[in-house]
Design an enzyme around this catalytic site. Structure first.
Site, short mmCIF file in Angstrom:
data_model
loop_
_atom_site.label_atom_id
_atom_site.label_comp_id
_atom_site.label_asym_id
_atom_site.label_seq_id
_atom_site.Cartn_x
_atom_site.Cartn_y
_atom_site.Cartn_z
N CYS A 166 17.93 7.40 -9.31
CA CYS A 166 17.71 8.81 -9.63
C CYS A 166 18.76 9.38 -10.57
CB CYS A 166 17.65 9.62 -8.34
SG CYS A 166 16.42 8.92 -7.22
N LYS A 342 14.14 20.93 -8.73
CA LYS A 342 13.25 20.03 -7.99
C LYS A 342 12.33 20.80 -7.05
CE LYS A 342 15.90 15.70 -8.28
NZ LYS A 342 17.24 16.01 -8.81
N HIS A 347 10.66 15.48 -7.37
CA HIS A 347 11.72 14.54 -7.78
C HIS A 347 11.09 13.40 -8.58
CE1 HIS A 347 15.25 12.26 -8.03
NE2 HIS A 347 15.57 12.13 -6.75
#
Lengths: 418, 88
Positions: A166, A342, A347
């Site tokens: 991420c 987000k 996400h």
């Protein structure tokens, strides 16, 4: 003296809009791109809400012909965002004015073309000779995003493809900046793309209890747009989405010689590793990362006027990130506006970090902070998360940070261009 | 899956459709029985594998490796399929 690095182009493709402008307008309006999707409900997924880019990509009828043979969504997302960022930089119109061999490409992804892998595995099993498409391997490798951008934009400098979960997008921006600082390139197109909507990935995150999942009685049951709610008291996991974000970086001399418009200055950055756990964040190492970015930019913590959070909407991340901010910013943490987009976008894993960097640049340009939507206060998360409504503010410096599974962190600091 | 035999014209049209889709050949490019896959349609070696795979899937026919070099034109592909018909 180290060269100053400018952002001269930005583009995002998200579930809220297929351009930076569309995404930004929806963000500041407090809208969400999260929906319940029938193919997820009926397709063996443990979470059926998500952020999907509508009318886009392979099979949509309006796919990019240049990459049409490669049926993985992350490549189409990468190409669209790269074309947009390149266009905004004005460099597409300056062909011949710069050396394309001096343009670096750094495009990351956490997973690459897993959607294509899954589709081809299924087709393979149905064939007597077990053949798979010759486009499978080219279409799933993560560095193909940089490869396609190189091929179709005609850029021949060094290319890298960070796979840092991420944090991939922010890492890509750091790598691009480092290549410019090292004198390996004058310009760099950097970012990340992600589309990982296959059952095994969604259910893998769900099994780890990282995803919201399907929860009876949850406020997302009746209203999927409330599924992602960073820093809220009832946050219960992240909501998967897809997308891409790209920025074009340029050295000071490239900006001057090519007459480019600086959208922001990449004032400082840092990356580091937790060395702690396969998936859980290390508060202290993240603190070190944010502090290193401030040192790199020669800034006091109080100089930061906006913090764009990783803010995943998981119980653990948002608690730890709040603790991190108190440790890094001290008393300033309570005055610092913090938001996680987000809540609106879900996400998008590797892409999120690049999308958030582009939105942070836009926040500086617009002097506006996008809100953390769906927010209900949590005593554990007791800072100013710019809840539910965008806010006008005087913003000179902003930080965006991202943390990935595998214990990998980045922090980027952008300065408003005069 | 499309059964064979079709009439010659229908078979050619079906082969053209599958090749166009597999190799992403734009509608503005005319494809006929005489079109050469590599020279005229610019299908590279990787694309050719994809075309053959799609033809096999679509017509449920196994194309043997030995036959591949002889499939130079669209008409050759159709003739191969007609000769290896699986009568439903």
């Amino acid at each position: 003296m180290a060269t100053r690095i400018h952002v001269v182009g930005c583009e995002v493709v998200t579930c809220l809009g297929k351009s930076l402008g569309a995404t930004w307008n929806a963000l500041v309006a407090g809208q969400s791109g999260i929906r319940r999707h029938e193919h997820l409900t009926n397709g063996g997924y443990l979470q059926d809400v998500g952020g999907i880019v509508a009318d886009f990509g392979p099979g949509s009828g309006n796919e990019d012909a240049a990459v049409a043979k490669l049926d993985s969504r992350f490549l189409h997302l990468a190409m669209a965002a790269a074309r947009g960022a390149w266009e905004q930089s004005g460099l597409s119109a300056k062909s011949g004015g710069f050396d394309p061999a001096r343009v670096a490409i750094a495009i990351g992804s956490a997973f690459g073309g897993l959607d294509l892998l899954e589709a081809e595995q299924s087709r393979m099993a149905s064939r007597k000779n077990l053949a798979v498409s010759p486009y499978l391997i080219p279409g799933m490798i993560i560095n193909q995003a940089a490869g396609q951008v190189s091929q179709h934009l005609g850029l021949y400098g060094p290319s890298v493809a960070p796979a840092n979960a991420c944090a991939s997008g922010g890492h890509a921006i750091v790598l691009g900046a480092l290549l410019l600082r090292a004198g390996e390139a004058d310009l760099a197109i950097c970012g990340a793309a992600e589309s990982a909507f296959i059952p095994a990935v969604v259910n893998g995150f769900a099994t780890m209890k990282a995803l919201l999942g399907r929860r009876s009685g949850d406020r997302a049951e009746a209203d999927p747009t409330q599924a992602s709610r960073p820093f809220s008291v009832d946050r219960a996991g992240f909501v998967l989405s897809e997308g891409a974000g790209m920025v074009v970086l340029a050295t000071q001399s490239a900006v001057e010689s090519l007459g480019l418009q600086s959208l922001a200055v990449l004032e400082g950055w840092a990356t580091n590793s937790d060395g702690y756990h396969m998936a859980m964040p290390s508060r202290d190492r993240i603190v070190s990362c944010l502090q290193a970015s401030l040192r790199n930019a020669a800034l006091a913590p109080e100089a930061i006027a906006y913090y764009n959070a990783h803010g995943t909407s998981t119980v653990l991340n948002d608690k730890v990130e709040t603790e991190v901010l108190k440790l890094v910013f001290g008393a300033h943490a309570h005055r610092l506006p913090i938001s996680s987009i987000k809540g609106a976008l879900g996400h998008s894993l590797g892409a999120a970090s690049a999308i958030e960097a582009a939105i942070t640049v836009q926040a500086l340009r617009e002097q506006t902070i996008p809100p953390t939507i769906n927010h209900i206060p949590d005593p554990v998360c007791d800072l100013d998360y710019v809840p539910n409504q965008a806010r006008k503010a005087s913003l000179d410096l902003a930080m965006s940070a991202s943390f990935g599974f595998g214990g990998t962190n980045n922090a980027l600091i952008f300065r408003r261009s005069a | 899956m499309t059964p064979i035999p079709l009439s010659d014209d229908l078979l050619i049209a079906e082969v053209v459709r599958v090749i166009r889709r597999a190799a992403k050949i734009p509608a503005v490019v005319a494809i006929t029985a005489d079109s050469r896959l590599v020279e005229d349609l610019c299908i590279d070696s990787l694309d050719l594998v994809g075309v053959v795979l799609q033809i096999q899937d679509h017509f449920d026919v196994a194309i043997e490796e030995d036959a591949m070099p002889h499939l130079a034109r669209v008409g050759d592909v159709a003739a191969y399929l007609a000769g290896h018909a699986v009568v439903p």
